[in-house]
Design an enzyme around this catalytic site. Structure first.
Site, PDB file in Angstrom:
ATOM      1  CB  CYS A  19      -1.343 -11.777  11.890  1.00 43.74           C
ATOM      2  SG  CYS A  19      -2.669 -12.151  10.738  1.00 43.74           S
ATOM      3  N   GLY A  46      -3.544  -7.182  15.310  1.00 41.25           N
ATOM      4  CA  GLY A  46      -4.662  -8.101  15.118  1.00 41.25           C
ATOM      5  C   GLY A  46      -5.533  -8.181  16.333  1.00 41.25           C
ATOM      6  CG  ASN A 120       2.570 -10.491   9.952  1.00 38.54           C
ATOM      7  OD1 ASN A 120       3.456  -9.723  10.269  1.00 38.54           O
ATOM      8  ND2 ASN A 120       1.501 -10.075   9.305  1.00 38.54           N
ATOM      9  N   GLY A 121       1.284 -12.059   7.148  1.00 41.65           N
ATOM     10  CA  GLY A 121       1.551 -11.728   5.745  1.00 41.65           C
ATOM     11  C   GLY A 121       0.485 -12.311   4.861  1.00 41.65           C
ATOM     12  CE1 TYR A 280      -3.242   3.353  11.503  1.00 41.54           C
ATOM     13  CE2 TYR A 280      -2.880   1.164  10.577  1.00 41.54           C
ATOM     14  CZ  TYR A 280      -3.634   2.017  11.358  1.00 41.54           C
ATOM     15  OH  TYR A 280      -4.750   1.562  11.978  1.00 41.54           O
TER      16      TYR A 280
END
Ligand code: AMP
Length: 493
Positions: A19, A46, A120-121, A280
């Site tokens: 995220c 996200g 995030n994670g 990426y």
């Protein structure tokens, strides 16, 4: 964040996501608008839901919904979110968890105004944490939900006199943080302060920015602070990038400025940024480990050309993330670079479609050939990664149908062979082609004339950061911390 419709899902269905998080503490600044701009810049991390929490010093207001940042907020909703402190979140998940309840920030009404959290994670010990919080399977919807609950309990368990203390959230964090494992870049707030935390491996990025203004004395002063998953969100919010948070660092930002802490045991600190952020995931204009991602991707292409040269008429990149490496490839081997594919700008994500047919159809919707540049030519087609092989198989066919004489696929990373436990959406190992098919058979499998992958040591060389400072578990099966049981994963604790 892990969607737990039952704990078995943890290991079987492998819900993955990565995220974007954002935070701002800036009196006198329209923080909701700034958070909107930050989240908009982090949308690539996200696009499933978006939300923000804003404090005016008395109340925390939370506004979140499913959809893109631009669908969730409008001028009217932003105007109602008044304050000097905000956090925001944009969410990217894959299966089973696309619900409002999992949209973030998560809010808990403890203490004078409660607290809010954005994550995030992916935590790797959710099961144990849920047990500790007394949450039975089915009682929680994500690992972030469990984390928020644990924190709320630690907050509440402080003595009555401490509940209103300015340091109550800080104290709760110091109690809970040592218990949590896995990947977590967190932004948190109570009514008065903004907190940022990066896990001891620094698996996901998080950086600090500041607002500066010239005062009446003619000197420049810092007037506010920001936290963001990636540095471009700071620039778009009109702020200056200061630095990345260190792995294991916690910063607390309030009216006295920025204080920094290292709340984890020193033995847990082992910098291991996800290497896929460079390959990426991150924006090309992001700064990670003090390097701009675009330059690293271009060097990946150069080293790829050195490692897997090919005689061809044209080098082209798979938009968007294959393009910088294609430029590097072309420059190194002196073959002209050209655009051979047009990307539809309005396409959603193709990666998560449920069947191979649906994914191949999505690739065709997303990318179309520029026949003039293709017909009768030998092509080098550069993409960033090879996962299920859907994109390359569909592309090779599309380019041949458009008249290409030869199609040579080149990838600016080694093929994926292992699952990710830290928040990147990688399908189950069964679907990872290179986990089962030898590399020299992949060209035949996807119908290409040849295939070449950048090796891990050359990937690290291209980034220009010591290899030991990355998690490359998806490429090697070696992870920087304990991972949930997975029969073939070689966890190094
Ligand atoms: P595949 O087609 O399954 O081989 O996947 C590789 C393609 O998907 C490349 O074009 C990547 O840019 C893209 N990709 C790789 N990993 C992800 C991910 N986690 N989410 C979305 N796209 C991805």
């Amino acid at each position: 964040m892990l969607s737990a419709l039952g704990l078995g899902m943890w290991q079987n269905e492998r819900v993955k996501e990565s995220c974007g998080v954002f935070g701002v503490y800036a009196p006198g600044v329209p923080v909701a608008q700034v958070t909107y701009d930050g989240l908009f810049t982090l949308q690539h991390r996200g696009q499933e839901s978006a939300g923000m929490a804003v404090s005016d010093g008395e109340t925390i207001m939370v506004y979140k919904d499913m959809g893109l940042v631009s669908n969730v907020f409008d001028e009217h909703s932003l105007a109602t979110l008044q304050g000097f402190l905000a956090i925001g979140h944009t969410r990217y998940s894959t299966t089973g968890s696309s619900t409002w309840k999992n949209a973030q920030p998560a809010y808990r009404p403890v203490g004078p105004a409660g607290f809010a959290l954005g994550h995030n994670g992916n935590l790797t010990n959710t099961e144990r944490l849920a047990e500790k919080a007394g949450m039975l399977p089915g009682m929680f919807t994500s690992d972030s939900d469990v984390l928020a609950e644990l924190l709320a309990q630690a907050y509440q368990n402080q003595g009555d006199s401490d509940l209103n203390s300015a340091h109550a959230l800080e104290k709760a964090l110091l109690e809970v943080l040592p218990e949590i494992e896995g990947a977590f870049s967190l932004v948190l707030m109570d009514a008065f302060r903004l907190i940022g935390i990066r896990d001891p491996n620094g698996l996901r990025p998080l950086c600090l920015g500041e607002y500066r203004e010239f005062g009446p004395d003619g000197a420049e002063h810092v007037t506010g602070w920001l936290l963001a998953s990636e540095s471009p969100a700071l620039t778009v919010a009109g702020a200056k990038f200061v630095r990345e948070l260190e792995p294991g660092e916690m910063v607390i930002i309030d009216d006295s400025g920025v204080r920094t802490f290292m709340p984890f045991e020193a033995s847990r600190i082992k910098p291991s940024l996800c290497i896929f952020e460079f390959v990426y995931f991150a924006r090309p204009d992001s700064i990670l480990y003090n390097k701009e991602v675009h330059g690293a991707r271009r060097r990946m292409g150069e080293l790829l050309a050195k490692q897997h040269p090919v005689d061809a008429d044209l080098v082209m990149g798979v938009p968007d993330s294959g393009v910088p490496a294609a430029e590097g490839f072309a420059r190194f081997c002196g073959i002209p670079y050209g655009q051979g594919l047009v990307k539809n700008r309005y396409i959603g994500r193709t990666f998560i479609d449920p069947t191979p047919e649906a994914r191949a159809r999505s690739v065709r919707r997303k990318l179309s050939p520029l026949t003039e540049n293709i017909t009768g030519k030998s092509l080098v087609v550069v993409d960033d990664s090879f996962v299920r092989g859907t994109t390359s198989r569909a592309l090779v066919k599309m380019l041949r149908d458009a008249g290409a004489k030869e199609v040579h696929m080149r990838f600016s990373s080694p093929p994926f062979k292992w699952p990710c436990f830290y928040g990147i959406d990688i399908p189950s190992r069964d679907e990872l082609v290179a986990a089962h098919v030898p590399v020299d058979e992949i060209a035949q499998l996807i119908g290409a004339d040849s295939v070449g992958f950048l090796s891990l040591d050359q990937l690290v060389e291209a980034i220009g950061v010591e290899g030991g400072r990355f998690c490359n578990g998806c490429l090697t099966g070696v992870y920087p911390s304990a991972v949930p049981d997975f029969e073939e994963a070689k966890a190094i604790v």
